[in-house]
Design a protein around this motif. Structure first.
Motif, PDB file in Angstrom:
ATOM      1  N   SER A   8      -9.998   9.015 -17.942  1.00  0.00           N
ATOM      2  CA  SER A   8     -10.907  10.167 -17.874  1.00  0.00           C
ATOM      3  C   SER A   8     -10.349  11.251 -16.956  1.00  0.00           C
ATOM      4  O   SER A   8     -10.459  12.454 -17.254  1.00  0.00           O
ATOM      5  N   THR A   9      -9.752  10.833 -15.837  1.00  0.00           N
ATOM      6  CA  THR A   9      -9.138  11.804 -14.918  1.00  0.00           C
ATOM      7  C   THR A   9      -7.964  12.501 -15.587  1.00  0.00           C
ATOM      8  O   THR A   9      -7.756  13.719 -15.407  1.00  0.00           O
ATOM      9  N   GLU A  10      -7.195  11.759 -16.375  1.00  0.00           N
ATOM     10  CA  GLU A  10      -6.060  12.343 -17.106  1.00  0.00           C
ATOM     11  C   GLU A  10      -6.529  13.414 -18.082  1.00  0.00           C
ATOM     12  O   GLU A  10      -5.916  14.491 -18.191  1.00  0.00           O
TER      13      GLU A  10
ATOM     14  N   TYR B  99      -9.417  15.092 -17.947  1.00  0.00           N
ATOM     15  CA  TYR B  99     -10.069  16.192 -17.218  1.00  0.00           C
ATOM     16  C   TYR B  99      -9.051  17.168 -16.631  1.00  0.00           C
ATOM     17  O   TYR B  99      -9.259  18.388 -16.634  1.00  0.00           O
TER      18      TYR B  99
ATOM     19  N   LEU C 280     -12.253  15.889  -5.864  1.00  0.00           N
ATOM     20  CA  LEU C 280     -11.097  15.351  -6.587  1.00  0.00           C
ATOM     21  C   LEU C 280     -10.344  14.310  -5.765  1.00  0.00           C
ATOM     22  O   LEU C 280      -9.705  13.418  -6.330  1.00  0.00           O
TER      23      LEU C 280
ATOM     24  N   PHE D 111     -10.691  10.567  -6.411  1.00  0.00           N
ATOM     25  CA  PHE D 111     -10.079   9.938  -7.578  1.00  0.00           C
ATOM     26  C   PHE D 111      -8.641   9.502  -7.276  1.00  0.00           C
ATOM     27  O   PHE D 111      -7.991  10.072  -6.394  1.00  0.00           O
TER      28      PHE D 111
ATOM     29  N   LEU E  54      -5.548  10.242  -7.897  1.00  0.00           N
ATOM     30  CA  LEU E  54      -4.740  11.311  -8.498  1.00  0.00           C
ATOM     31  C   LEU E  54      -3.285  10.901  -8.667  1.00  0.00           C
ATOM     32  O   LEU E  54      -2.588  11.434  -9.532  1.00  0.00           O
TER      33      LEU E  54
END
Length: 416
Positions: free
Chosen positions: A18-20, A22, A65, A68, A70
């Protein structure tokens, strides 16, 4: 329990994906830069002998952020040109850490005593590269430690895996460096908040390995007012829990308000420590178990002392161990290639000398030897094992992404 752990791994993988998605617009832009840089690096690698990656990445993100993982983004995770990764809260924070003027202390000379050259007990290796001027170094004589100070992690674990025993074994391996280190373990006595603060204030590097939250061992109201500009590194290896630690921390939490408890969270604690002037912080993002935490702390100590690696480099290859494996493999191949070239030149010189002395003889016809089928199968199995090792190392493990680096990535332990 296995079902629960599998559910957590699936949720963690979903969070990464999901982070990828977003941050796709940002990562696509960064990917173009790294693609051009890697192409230039491959052209230079043909002429230069240095194959070590040189790019140092600093992630500047907002508080939301930074919650997360990252570093798990594919543009960073599989990038072979990045040698270190760190985070910071803003560009102003990073510039304050980096551009701080260094104090020059003039030594006081005694006229009665003759100046004698200092004794150097540790001889640096011959192939050791000198550190650049811009890096931050830790004074090995001012390293302090707090290792399971309430002796809460030992019950239920084998003696070799407890934080206190593993720390003593690790420090014994490099006793020439750690002999001057001062600190507390759970075998000494239960310290007060003031005693823990004294070790933090007087340290150039603080090594912490214990249970619960790192700032719960100090007064969070007082931390922001401290001046910790002399503290170059804090290794806050916390976020584990046992029955004893839960009983102790629950009694202490009753006496604290909601703001104090929020300041002891991982992200907020790193922000408070950055305000005090700490140059680099290695800390956990989420809860973990004691065995993995102790093993990780042991590896960080070894890489700081034995291999003399920077903090950002330690964290980077903790995230992506398969890249370190590839780097070591490339170094071995380059060494073997240089040795073969030298041997080939020596053999040519010998042949030239022998040909001058001896009469020319008809050259024998080379025999064509076919490789057996067993040798081919052995070579194929070796390649399959290598690829399987890379697959196992490249799996995104939750524990590998737990420890992050805040602040300066180029912080070294100055042992030479």
């Amino acid at each position: 329990m296995l079902q629960t752990m599998q559910d957590l791994e699936n949720k963690f993988e979903f969070l990464i994906n999901s982070t990828e998605i977003y941050l796709k617009s940002v990562t696509d832009f960064v990917q173009k830069y790294f693609a051009a840089f890697q192409a230039e690096q491959q052209m230079n690698s043909k002429t230069s002998t240095n194959i070590k990656p040189s790019e140092k990445l600093i992630i500047l993100a907002d508080m939301s952020l930074l919650e997360f993982p990252l570093e798990s983004l594919r543009v960073f995770y599989d990038n072979q040109s990045i040698c270190s990764i760190s985070r910071d809260f803003s560009l102003q924070f990073f510039s304050t850490r980096f551009f701080q003027p260094k104090e020059q202390v003039e030594p006081v000379k005694d006229e009665k005593k003759k100046d004698k050259p200092p004794k150097q007990s540790i001889v640096p290796p011959a192939n050791l590269e000198p550190l650049p001027d811009y890096v931050t170094t830790i004074d090995p004589l001012r390293v302090k430690y707090l290792i399971d100070v309430f002796n809460e992690a030992s019950p239920g674990l084998p003696s070799e895996m407890t934080p206190i025993v593993s720390f003593k074994k690790t420090t014994q391996q490099f006793s020439h460096i750690s002999s001057k280190w001062v600190g507390l373990t759970g075998l000494d006595h239960s310290p007060s908040l003031g005693e823990c603060e004294s070790y933090l204030i007087d340290s150039s590097c603080l090594l912490f390995n214990g249970t619960e939250r790192f700032l719960s061992y100090f007064s969070s109201n007082k931390i922001a007012s401290l001046n910790l500009n002399e503290c170059k590194l804090i290794v806050a290896n916390d976020s584990t829990q046992t029955g004893r630690s839960y009983g102790r921390i629950s009694k202490d939490d009753v006496l604290r308000n909601a703001i104090e408890l929020e300041c002891e969270n991982s992200l907020e604690a790193n922000l408070l420590l950055s305000l005090t002037g700490v140059k680099c912080i290695l800390s956990n993002q989420w809860t973990t178990n004691m065995i993995d935490n102790t093993d990780k702390f042991q590896n960080v100590l070894k890489e700081l002392t034995e291999k003399r690696e920077a903090c950002g480099e330690i964290v980077r290859y903790k995230f992506s161990p398969h890249l370190k494996f590839l780097l070591q493999e490339q170094r071995e191949e380059k060494k073997s290639a240089t040795v073969e070239k030298k041997d080939g030149k020596k053999a040519e010189k010998k042949e030239n000398k022998e040909s001058k002395t001896k009469k020319k003889e008809p050259e024998p016809v080379p025999e064509v030897v076919e490789s057996s089928q067993e040798d081919r199968y052995a070579q194929m199995n070796k390649e399959e094992k290598r690829l399987q090792t890379l697959r196992d190392l490249s799996v995104l493990r939750k524990e590998n992404l737990n420890m992050v680096c805040y602040g300066l990535p180029d912080v070294y332990l100055n042992i030479f």
